[in-house]
Design a protein around this motif. Structure first.
Motif, short mmCIF file in Angstrom:
data_model
loop_
_atom_site.label_atom_id
_atom_site.label_comp_id
_atom_site.label_asym_id
_atom_site.label_seq_id
_atom_site.Cartn_x
_atom_site.Cartn_y
_atom_site.Cartn_z
N VAL A 8 0.84 -1.20 0.00
CA VAL A 8 0.00 0.00 0.00
C VAL A 8 0.87 1.25 0.00
O VAL A 8 0.59 2.22 -0.71
N ASN A 9 1.94 1.25 0.78
CA ASN A 9 2.85 2.39 0.79
C ASN A 9 3.43 2.64 -0.60
O ASN A 9 3.58 3.79 -1.03
N CYS A 10 3.77 1.57 -1.30
CA CYS A 10 4.31 1.72 -2.66
C CYS A 10 3.25 2.27 -3.60
O CYS A 10 3.55 3.10 -4.47
N LEU A 11 2.01 1.83 -3.43
CA LEU A 11 0.93 2.35 -4.27
C LEU A 11 0.71 3.83 -4.04
O LEU A 11 0.30 4.56 -4.95
N LYS A 12 0.98 4.29 -2.82
CA LYS A 12 0.83 5.72 -2.49
C LYS A 12 2.08 6.52 -2.85
O LYS A 12 2.14 7.71 -2.58
N HIS A 13 3.09 5.85 -3.40
CA HIS A 13 4.38 6.48 -3.73
C HIS A 13 5.13 6.92 -2.47
O HIS A 13 5.87 7.90 -2.49
N HIS A 14 4.92 6.19 -1.38
CA HIS A 14 5.66 6.43 -0.14
C HIS A 14 6.28 5.11 0.35
O HIS A 14 5.98 4.65 1.45
N PRO A 15 7.14 4.50 -0.46
CA PRO A 15 7.66 3.17 -0.11
C PRO A 15 8.53 3.12 1.12
O PRO A 15 8.74 2.05 1.69
N ALA A 16 9.05 4.28 1.55
CA ALA A 16 9.95 4.30 2.70
C ALA A 16 9.21 4.45 4.02
O ALA A 16 9.82 4.36 5.09
N ASP A 17 7.90 4.68 3.97
CA ASP A 17 7.14 4.84 5.21
C ASP A 17 7.17 3.54 6.02
O ASP A 17 7.04 2.45 5.45
N PRO A 18 7.32 3.65 7.34
CA PRO A 18 7.30 2.44 8.17
C PRO A 18 5.90 1.83 8.20
O PRO A 18 4.90 2.51 7.91
#
Length: 201
Positions: free
Chosen positions: A41-51
């Motif tokens: 889901v983080n990758c889908l939001k373009h925030h792959p580094a979020d914990p």
């Protein structure tokens, strides 16, 4: 970082419910625990580094893709929560597709994944909704071949019975290159977006 969660499957937090109703295109993401759904889901939001933290209940995030808004709802994958998947999808009003996530290296749990996915894939209220099988950890040397995973899950059989189209996408959301994690999901999003433009029959 704090992940928005709730413990009752058939109820969304107000902000999540508002997002889902606004775009009217909800995609439900399911999979066993520890398969990488939250990172996906983080990758889908373009925030792959979020914990990430384990999801309890359901968490909805709006994903923008080529001028289309998709409300991606991730459902918790622990044994206590899987029984709520069907209940959630029965009460949700705008489910347009399914994302089924598996760990391609976890051959031992594929029979369990088949058992829980079968209930969703054959549910009458979800007939004809497109499905994407996401094979995570595809870059690992011990990841099973696509054909073996599809066969073990009996994906083709269940999708044919429910008159749905399906797509298999291999990815590796833990790879070091964050941009590559996001870009690797674009073919899956393109395929899914093309099939959820119109209201489900």
């Amino acid at each position: 970082y704090q992940r928005r969660v709730h413990g009752v499957m058939q109820r969304l937090l107000p902000a999540d419910l508002q997002r889902s109703l606004q775009c009217k295109r909800e995609i439900v993401l399911v999979g066993l625990d520890r398969t990488g759904k939250s990172l996906l889901v983080n990758c889908l939001k373009h925030h792959p580094a979020d914990p990430t933290l384990p999801t309890i209940g359901a968490c909805t995030e709006v994903v923008e893709h080529r001028a289309l808004n998709l409300a991606v709802t991730e459902l918790g994958g622990t044994v206590q929560q899987r029984s709520g998947w069907l209940l959630y999808t029965k009460h949700a009003k705008h489910v347009r597709g399914l994302l089924l996530c598996v760990d391609g290296c976890d051959a031992a749990r594929l029979p369990l994944a088949k058992h829980v996915f079968k209930k969703l894939l054959l549910a009458k209220h979800l007939r004809r909704r497109p499905a994407v099988l996401i094979v995570n950890n595809a870059g690992a040397p011990n990841c099973l071949p696509t054909e073996a995973i599809v066969a073990q899950l009996k994906l083709a059989k269940y999708c044919e019975a429910s008159k749905r189209s399906y797509f298999v996408h291999r990815c590796h959301v833990v790879q070091p290159n964050a941009a590559a994690r996001v870009d690797a999901l674009l073919p899956m999003l393109d395929w899914l977006a093309a099939r959820v433009q119109a209201p489900a029959a």
